[in-house]
Design an enzyme around this catalytic site. Structure first.
Site, PDB file in Angstrom:
ATOM      1  N   ASP A 133       0.679  -1.282  -0.175  1.00  0.00           N
ATOM      2  CA  ASP A 133      -0.005  -0.131   0.024  1.00  0.00           C
ATOM      3  C   ASP A 133       0.873   1.265   0.058  1.00  0.00           C
ATOM      4  O   ASP A 133       0.332   2.213   0.395  1.00  0.00           O
ATOM      5  CB  ASP A 133      -0.889   0.071   1.267  1.00  0.00           C
ATOM      6  CG  ASP A 133      -2.113  -0.673   1.198  1.00  0.00           C
ATOM      7  OD1 ASP A 133      -2.248  -1.460   0.449  1.00  0.00           O
ATOM      8  OD2 ASP A 133      -2.825  -0.487   1.975  1.00  0.00           O
ATOM      9  N   CYS A 152      -4.384  -5.538  -3.693  1.00  0.00           N
ATOM     10  CA  CYS A 152      -3.196  -6.459  -3.212  1.00  0.00           C
ATOM     11  C   CYS A 152      -2.922  -7.518  -3.937  1.00  0.00           C
ATOM     12  O   CYS A 152      -1.988  -8.077  -4.507  1.00  0.00           O
ATOM     13  CB  CYS A 152      -3.249  -6.825  -1.671  1.00  0.00           C
ATOM     14  SG  CYS A 152      -3.060  -5.000  -0.507  1.00  0.00           S
TER      15      CYS A 152
END
Ligand SMILES: *[C@@H]1O[C@H](CO)[C@@H](O)[C@H](O)[C@H]1NC(C)=O
Ligand SMILES: *[C@@H]1O[C@H](CO)[C@@H](O)[C@H](O)[C@H]1NC(C)=O
Ligand SMILES: *[C@@H]1O[C@H](CO)[C@@H](O)[C@H](O)[C@H]1NC(C)=O
Ligand SMILES: *[C@@H]1O[C@H](CO)[C@@H](O)[C@H](O)[C@H]1NC(C)=O
Ligand SMILES: *[C@@H]1O[C@H](CO)[C@@H](O)[C@H](O)[C@H]1NC(C)=O
Ligand SMILES: *[C@@H]1O[C@H](CO)[C@@H](O)[C@H](O)[C@H]1NC(C)=O
Ligand SMILES: *[C@@H]1O[C@H](CO)[C@@H](O)[C@H](O)[C@H]1NC(C)=O
Ligand SMILES: *[C@@H]1O[C@H](CO)[C@@H](O)[C@H](O)[C@H]1NC(C)=O
Ligand SMILES: *[C@@H]1O[C@H](CO)[C@@H](O)[C@H](O)[C@H]1NC(C)=O
Ligand SMILES: *[C@@H]1O[C@H](CO)[C@@H](O)[C@H](O)[C@H]1NC(C)=O
Length: 496
Positions: free
Chosen positions: A33, A68
């Site tokens: 992230d 992700c």
């Protein structure tokens, strides 16, 4: 005598031989992230000096999908999501699923590295569903990894389990014993000490930072205490001419939402300071072992992040620059220091680049991306004119109990019942960069929504110009998109 002449001749033809007959080592650091657009690399003072300043920064690095598990699956396979078929973070969306394990994962880059006699080490977060019951539990170790220290499930800093070569290792919440970023650092240093000098190594380090729950190391909890999320061009702006998900955001945001995102922003930076220490320690160890000059070090993130852009408090999953651009820097043999490279590079290019370094014949490997080694060592790779960015939106089958009036099909509705994802936040975009600087996106929603941005005149993507441009441009972009959405291997690269 004859063999050494032959070797020297071969070496004239193959660049990596300039460093000696052994292929180079590779260290690959993948954060979770970490944006580049909102200053995500600011806390990384040591990493920038030790990797980027000692090699190359890429100013146009992108993920092909801003979530992700799909992004990590693209990194492992060098393929677009439509080819590895991992579409979201759930098992049903193929995240670490049995189908993934039987199919695409058997052709992931570590498998090829292992065949080239690389010693391989994995430390940290793998795929979000890794280690779960339906994904084979902790005893399942993906092929190609010799040393496996992988996190079960999604990012955590404390109170987690690891699979250590197929055995469960439980961790509590002592900073000295359990802090995951430091533990990955420590295990990587041990691996370097214990490796066999006969063969090259590949080490992948995937710390949880700066993903939630943002648990900074105790010594960093007071850092950046005056820092706030940047009030950039799209901060707290309404997404008025954008697709449905952007129009549902509350704009301007409430003071509590702003306080929440500023606090998250600060904590994210604090967690990154331990990754900065990781880079320093790994580089120092390589230096001590006299391996620094024969080792490539790659640093990147799985996707970007936003903090208040278009009044979306915090998350990823959007098509805009803040979520799809990633940091990327590389040092290593033959890479001149202090370079900034502008060629567009994608996360699907990492696997072919590693395999290129390892001496694998890339025409025998089924990837959609291409090696960017020539850009770094020769300064002359070919720059792709356009590429695909796609996302399959996630949504819950039932209404979120915290926001029942919103109904089903939505996800991550917090704070103020502003949702960061929805089933119909499903899109595919073409991004052009070398000839012109445009982004064209089509949504799979009830409006068949289309967005078009001119990044040259509008770098913050404030104005959707789809209704203003010559329809011939839209048609040309649509054709590029259709071509990319069904591309595979060479047809993904043949975009002249
Ligand atoms: C790297 O440096 C060491 C000593 O510092 C030297 O022995 C070795 O030959 C160098 N290797 C390369 C590939 O330059
Ligand atoms: C999961 O991947 C397999 C191939 O590996 C594919 O057949 C299947 O359709 C995928 N599932 C989804 C939901 O995309
Ligand atoms: C870890 O788990 C223990 C026991 O459930 C709990 O008391 C503690 O607060 C947790 N620590 C963190 C950092 O979540
Ligand atoms: C990592 O190693 C350092 C130095 O030996 C030690 O102080 C620290 O407690 C270790 N951390 C973890 C989580 O293993
Ligand atoms: C925040 O920074 C100021 C100035 O550097 C310092 O005086 C203060 O103690 C810090 N606060 C915290 C909570 O660390
Ligand atoms: C790589 O493989 C292709 C396809 O088999 C072959 O034509 C080519 O000669 C190989 N290249 C090298 C350098 O071995
Ligand atoms: C890049 O430079 C190398 C060496 O000068 C040359 O062999 C190669 O053909 C060049 N590649 C391109 C795409 O220009
Ligand atoms: C993930 O994808 C699968 C297959 O398309 C779907 O059934 C599931 O609902 C998705 N998960 C979420 C949270 O959207
Ligand atoms: C998107 O999904 C939400 C939730 O299901 C729905 O309320 C909204 O009307 C949909 N919008 C479009 C444009 O499809
Ligand atoms: C994008 O903006 C630039 C700079 O204003 C302009 O030269 C170019 O024509 C624009 N492109 C399109 C497709 O509107």
């Amino acid at each position: 005598m004859w063999t050494s002449t032959l070797l020297a001749l071969t070496c004239l033809l193959v660049l990596r031989c300039a460093e000696g007959a052994n292929p180079s080592n590779i260290v690959f650091i993948l954060t979770d992230d970490q944006d580049v657009e909102l200053g995500g690399m600011t806390p990384m003072k040591k990493a920038r000096a030790l990797i980027g300043d000692a090699g190359a920064f890429f100013s146009n690095a992108f993920t092909v999908t801003p979530l992700c598990c799909p992004s990590r699956s693209s990194i492992l396979t060098g393929r677009y999501p439509h080819n590895h078929q991992v579409h979201n973070n759930s098992l049903t969306g193929n995240c670490s699923s049995p189908a993934w394990q039987k199919g695409p994962e058997t052709l992931a880059f570590p498998v090829y590295l292992n065949k080239q006699f690389y010693q391989t080490f994995y430390g940290g977060k793998y795929l979000n569903q890794y280690g779960q019951k339906e994904a084979g539990e902790v005893s399942y170790v993906p092929p190609g990894w010799d040393q496996w220290h992988a996190l079960v499930g999604n990012s955590q800093y404390y109170n987690y389990s690891l699979s250590v070569n197929g055995k469960e290792e439980k961790h509590g919440d002592s900073y000295e014993k359990d802090y995951l970023t430091d533990l990955i650092t420590n295990r990587s240093l041990e691996f370097l000490d214990k490796r066999s000098p006969q063969h090259p190594f590949f080490m992948m380090l995937a710390p949880p930072a700066p993903h939630s729950p943002w648990a900074a190391a105790p010594q960093y909890q007071g850092a950046f205490n005056g820092t706030k999320a940047p009030r950039d061009g799209s901060f707290n702006k309404p997404g008025k001419d954008k697709h449905w998900l952007l129009r549902q955001a509350v704009s301007p945001m409430s003071d509590t939402s702003i306080a929440f995102l500023d606090n998250a922003f600060r904590k994210r930076w604090q967690t990154l300071l331990s990754v900065d220490d990781m880079v320093e320690k790994v580089v120092k160890k390589l230096e001590d072992l006299q391996l620094l000059n024969s080792t490539y070090i790659f640093y990147t993130s799985d996707h970007g992040y936003h903090s208040g852009q278009f009044s979306l408090p915090i998350d990823k999953r959007q098509l805009y620059e803040f979520d799809i651009r990633v940091p990327l820097m590389v040092r290593g043999p033959g890479i001149k220091p202090k370079q900034t490279l502008k060629a567009p590079v994608l996360n699907i290019d990492l696997a072919p680049t590693f395999l290129d370094i390892a001496g694998v014949n890339l025409s025998l490997v089924n990837v959609d991306g291409e090696s960017f080694l020539p850009h770094m060592t020769l300064g002359n790779g070919t720059a792709r004119p356009y590429f695909l960015v796609a996302h399959t939106g996630e949504g819950h089958a039932e209404a979120d109990p915290a926001c029942p009036k919103l109904g089903p099909g939505l996800a991550h509705c917090f704070p103020d019942c502003v949702c960061e994802d929805a089933c119909n936040n499903t899109y595919a975009c073409v991004r052009t960069l070398t000839e012109n600087n445009l982004q064209y996106c089509e949504f799979a929603d009830s409006e068949s929504f289309v967005e078009l941005y001119n990044l040259t005149s509008d770098p913050h993507q404030l104005e959707n110009i789809v209704k203003k441009v010559d329809p011939a441009l839209l048609q040309a972009m649509n054709l590029k998109l259709i071509k990319l959405q069904s591309c595979a291997g060479i047809t993904c690269r043949d975009t002249k």
